[in-house]
Design a protein around this motif. Structure first.
Motif, short mmCIF file in Angstrom:
data_model
loop_
_atom_site.label_atom_id
_atom_site.label_comp_id
_atom_site.label_asym_id
_atom_site.label_seq_id
_atom_site.Cartn_x
_atom_site.Cartn_y
_atom_site.Cartn_z
N MET A 183 0.83 -1.05 -0.04
CA MET A 183 -0.28 0.16 0.03
C MET A 183 0.87 1.31 0.24
O MET A 183 0.49 2.27 -0.54
CB MET A 183 -1.08 -0.16 1.33
N GLU A 184 1.89 1.04 0.72
CA GLU A 184 2.80 2.28 0.61
C GLU A 184 3.32 2.58 -0.72
O GLU A 184 3.72 3.95 -0.95
CB GLU A 184 4.14 1.98 1.76
N HIS A 185 3.60 1.54 -1.44
CA HIS A 185 4.08 1.82 -2.78
C HIS A 185 3.05 2.70 -3.54
O HIS A 185 3.51 3.57 -4.44
CB HIS A 185 4.40 0.59 -3.57
N ARG A 186 1.93 2.37 -3.50
CA ARG A 186 0.81 3.18 -4.13
C ARG A 186 0.74 4.59 -3.67
O ARG A 186 0.54 5.45 -4.41
CB ARG A 186 -0.48 2.50 -3.83
N SER A 187 0.83 4.99 -2.38
CA SER A 187 0.99 6.19 -1.62
C SER A 187 2.02 7.00 -2.26
O SER A 187 1.62 8.13 -2.75
CB SER A 187 0.91 5.94 -0.21
N GLY A 221 3.45 6.54 -5.11
CA GLY A 221 3.40 6.74 -6.27
C GLY A 221 2.35 8.05 -6.84
O GLY A 221 2.41 8.58 -7.62
N LEU A 222 1.34 8.07 -5.91
CA LEU A 222 0.35 8.92 -6.23
C LEU A 222 0.92 10.54 -5.56
O LEU A 222 0.47 11.30 -6.16
CB LEU A 222 -1.13 8.51 -5.08
N GLN A 223 1.89 10.37 -4.40
CA GLN A 223 2.48 11.49 -3.97
C GLN A 223 3.37 11.86 -5.20
O GLN A 223 3.39 13.26 -5.46
CB GLN A 223 3.33 11.41 -2.81
N ARG A 224 3.82 11.03 -5.83
CA ARG A 224 4.82 11.54 -6.98
C ARG A 224 4.00 12.21 -8.15
O ARG A 224 4.28 13.06 -8.75
CB ARG A 224 5.80 10.35 -7.72
N LEU A 225 2.87 11.59 -8.31
CA LEU A 225 2.03 12.16 -9.52
C LEU A 225 1.44 13.60 -9.11
O LEU A 225 1.31 14.54 -9.75
CB LEU A 225 0.76 11.31 -9.81
N VAL A 226 1.10 13.65 -7.75
CA VAL A 226 0.67 14.81 -7.37
C VAL A 226 1.77 16.14 -7.55
O VAL A 226 1.72 17.29 -7.85
CB VAL A 226 -0.06 14.93 -5.94
N ALA A 228 12.27 2.66 -11.86
CA ALA A 228 12.64 2.58 -10.47
C ALA A 228 13.71 1.87 -10.06
O ALA A 228 13.87 0.81 -10.61
CB ALA A 228 11.19 2.40 -9.78
N ARG A 229 14.34 2.11 -9.17
CA ARG A 229 15.48 1.44 -8.54
C ARG A 229 15.29 0.04 -8.13
O ARG A 229 15.74 -0.98 -8.37
CB ARG A 229 16.19 2.00 -7.50
N GLU A 230 14.04 0.01 -7.58
CA GLU A 230 13.55 -1.26 -6.99
C GLU A 230 13.11 -2.15 -8.19
O GLU A 230 13.39 -3.52 -8.07
CB GLU A 230 12.30 -1.01 -6.21
N THR A 231 12.54 -1.59 -9.22
CA THR A 231 12.26 -2.50 -10.42
C THR A 231 13.53 -3.07 -11.23
O THR A 231 13.62 -4.15 -11.47
CB THR A 231 11.27 -1.67 -11.44
N VAL A 232 14.34 -2.20 -11.21
CA VAL A 232 15.85 -2.82 -11.67
C VAL A 232 16.31 -3.71 -10.95
O VAL A 232 17.02 -4.82 -11.31
CB VAL A 232 16.64 -1.50 -11.91
N THR A 233 16.40 -3.37 -9.59
CA THR A 233 16.97 -4.85 -8.64
C THR A 233 16.35 -5.77 -8.73
O THR A 233 16.69 -6.81 -8.69
CB THR A 233 16.93 -4.01 -7.11
N ASP A 234 14.92 -5.74 -8.77
CA ASP A 234 14.11 -6.98 -8.96
C ASP A 234 14.38 -7.40 -10.12
O ASP A 234 14.52 -8.86 -10.03
CB ASP A 234 12.71 -6.54 -8.68
N ALA A 235 14.45 -6.71 -11.23
CA ALA A 235 14.82 -7.48 -12.39
C ALA A 235 16.23 -8.15 -12.49
O ALA A 235 16.31 -9.35 -12.97
CB ALA A 235 14.64 -6.49 -13.77
N GLU A 236 17.30 -7.59 -11.88
CA GLU A 236 18.59 -8.30 -11.69
C GLU A 236 18.50 -9.51 -10.96
O GLU A 236 19.04 -10.36 -11.30
CB GLU A 236 19.47 -7.06 -11.16
N ALA A 237 17.67 -9.66 -9.90
CA ALA A 237 17.55 -10.67 -8.99
C ALA A 237 17.09 -11.90 -9.58
O ALA A 237 17.29 -12.87 -9.71
CB ALA A 237 16.68 -10.43 -7.87
N ILE A 238 15.79 -11.67 -10.59
CA ILE A 238 15.17 -12.44 -11.40
C ILE A 238 16.01 -12.98 -12.41
O ILE A 238 16.03 -14.44 -12.40
CB ILE A 238 13.87 -11.93 -11.78
N LEU A 239 16.89 -12.17 -12.89
CA LEU A 239 17.85 -12.71 -14.07
C LEU A 239 18.88 -13.47 -13.40
O LEU A 239 19.40 -14.61 -13.86
CB LEU A 239 18.54 -11.42 -14.76
N GLU A 240 19.39 -13.24 -12.39
CA GLU A 240 20.43 -13.98 -11.52
C GLU A 240 19.83 -15.51 -11.06
O GLU A 240 20.66 -16.59 -11.53
CB GLU A 240 21.07 -13.21 -10.31
N LYS A 241 18.68 -15.38 -10.70
CA LYS A 241 18.11 -16.81 -10.18
C LYS A 241 17.82 -17.67 -11.41
O LYS A 241 17.90 -18.96 -11.63
CB LYS A 241 16.68 -16.61 -9.39
#
Length: 167
Positions: A1-5, A7-12, A142-155
């Motif tokens: 839920m914090e991620h959505r919040s 994202g909404l703050q960034r949009l605002v 987003a940095r989290e997205t890049v980090t998650d993608a790298e982890a998936i590729l490594e796995k």
């Protein structure tokens, strides 16, 4: 839920910055329009087109160096080309409404011209906001997205390694 919040703050924040630059751009646009209209005697739509072009330059600088300064800065030529393309569409929307009011309905008083110029700016701004944020000033991943993608590729790379058989 914090991620959505967040994202909404960034949009605002983005909408607020876009609005601040756009608001200043409206003042530039209307100021140049009225100056040209009254000081030079140019026809309404010609004065409006020149004012819109001046505002487009002002807005690009504000958007690139303030509103979207954190966005991808690679490919500035492509960015500027897209910005000018979508700005030109906005120019046609904005000045098309003014043209229709002036030459289609005969509404040519200074007040009427300013009202329809302002309405045209408003309609064109909706288009510009959508097109600039979607196509021109693209968000970096987003940095989290890049980090998650790298982890998936490594796995995936680890699971694809050939396994040695134990005999």
């Amino acid at each position: 839920m914090e991620h959505r919040s967040s994202g909404l703050q960034r949009l605002v924040r983005e909408v607020a910055k876009f609005g601040a630059v756009g608001g200043a751009g409206i003042l530039v646009n209307l100021g140049v329009f009225n100056l040209l209209r009254h000081a030079t005697g140019l026809q309404v739509v010609r004065a409006s087109v020149i004012a819109t072009v001046v505002a487009i330059v002002f807005n690009y600088l504000g958007f690139r160096y303030w509103t979207y300064r954190d966005r991808d800065k690679h490919g500035r030529t492509k960015e500027l080309t897209l910005f000018l393309l979508f700005s030109a569409v906005g120019l046609v929307i904005e000045n098309g409404l003014l043209y229709a009011a002036t030459y289609g309905f005969g509404w040519d008083s200074p007040l009427q011209s300013n009202v329809f110029k302002f309405v045209g700016i408003g309609v064109a701004t909706l288009f510009r906001f959508w097109s600039y944020r979607t196509w021109v000033f693209k968000a970096l991943p987003a940095r989290e997205t890049v980090t998650d993608a790298e982890a998936i590729l490594e796995k995936a790379a680890d699971t694809e390694k050939p396994r040695q058989r134990v005999r």
